[in-house]
Design a protein around this motif. Structure first.
Motif, PDB file in Angstrom:
ATOM      1  N   ARG A  13     -42.449  87.815   2.252  1.00 41.31           N
ATOM      2  CA  ARG A  13     -42.260  87.464   0.843  1.00 41.31           C
ATOM      3  C   ARG A  13     -40.832  86.974   0.629  1.00 41.31           C
ATOM      4  NH1 ARG A  13     -46.319  90.008  -2.596  1.00 41.31           N
ATOM      5  NH2 ARG A  13     -47.609  91.304  -1.252  1.00 41.31           N
ATOM      6  N   GLY A  14     -40.649  86.142  -0.393  1.00 39.44           N
ATOM      7  CA  GLY A  14     -39.319  85.657  -0.721  1.00 39.44           C
ATOM      8  C   GLY A  14     -39.149  84.206  -0.329  1.00 39.44           C
ATOM      9  N   ASP A  15     -37.894  83.794  -0.201  1.00 40.86           N
ATOM     10  CA  ASP A  15     -37.583  82.417   0.173  1.00 40.86           C
ATOM     11  C   ASP A  15     -38.125  82.140   1.573  1.00 40.86           C
ATOM     12  OD1 ASP A  15     -35.444  80.551   1.727  1.00 40.86           O
ATOM     13  OD2 ASP A  15     -35.618  79.955  -0.383  1.00 40.86           O
ATOM     14  N   PRO A  16     -38.988  81.142   1.718  1.00 45.51           N
ATOM     15  CA  PRO A  16     -39.627  80.899   3.018  1.00 45.51           C
ATOM     16  C   PRO A  16     -38.647  80.620   4.156  1.00 45.51           C
ATOM     17  CG  PRO A  16     -40.721  79.636   1.306  1.00 45.51           C
ATOM     18  CD  PRO A  16     -39.490  80.231   0.693  1.00 45.51           C
ATOM     19  N   VAL A  18     -35.422  81.386   4.492  1.00 44.79           N
ATOM     20  CA  VAL A  18     -34.646  82.589   4.823  1.00 44.79           C
ATOM     21  C   VAL A  18     -35.527  83.609   5.548  1.00 44.79           C
ATOM     22  CG1 VAL A  18     -33.382  84.552   3.854  1.00 44.79           C
ATOM     23  CG2 VAL A  18     -33.024  82.265   2.924  1.00 44.79           C
ATOM     24  N   VAL A  50     -38.613  73.252   3.356  1.00 52.69           N
ATOM     25  CA  VAL A  50     -38.519  74.479   4.145  1.00 52.69           C
ATOM     26  C   VAL A  50     -38.267  74.143   5.603  1.00 52.69           C
ATOM     27  CG1 VAL A  50     -39.778  76.509   4.970  1.00 52.69           C
ATOM     28  CG2 VAL A  50     -39.961  75.823   2.578  1.00 52.69           C
ATOM     29  N   LYS A  53     -34.621  73.173   6.124  1.00 52.37           N
ATOM     30  CA  LYS A  53     -33.723  74.334   6.034  1.00 52.37           C
ATOM     31  C   LYS A  53     -33.820  75.197   7.283  1.00 52.37           C
ATOM     32  CE  LYS A  53     -33.956  74.558   1.022  1.00 52.37           C
ATOM     33  NZ  LYS A  53     -34.528  75.296  -0.117  1.00 52.37           N
TER      34      LYS A  53
END
Length: 66
Positions: A13-16, A18, A50, A53
């Motif tokens: 869960r969260g920023d993909p 990261v 994503v 990044k």
């Protein structure tokens, strides 16, 4: 595992970006394989990518499939 390739699936869960890079670092992964949605330049600027990044922050090799 007849092919000799070991694979696991995890849900984060969260920023993909990261989450993916943190998970890869914590588990000493050798390779991250990602798909590319093929956003155009404007969409990529507004939404970010994503895969881009992850590519620039990954602790290991990244393979992006288009």
């Amino acid at each position: 595992m007849e092919s000799g390739v070991y694979c696991k699936k995890h849900i984060l869960r969260g920023d993909p970006a990261v989450g993916i890079t943190s998970f890869a670092a914590a588990n000493k992964s050798d390779l991250i394989v990602l798909g590319s949605r093929g956003l155009n330049s404007l969409q990529q600027f507004i939404l970010g990518s994503v895969s881009e990044k992850v590519l620039h922050t990954s602790p290991c090799t990244v393979l992006i499939i288009k």
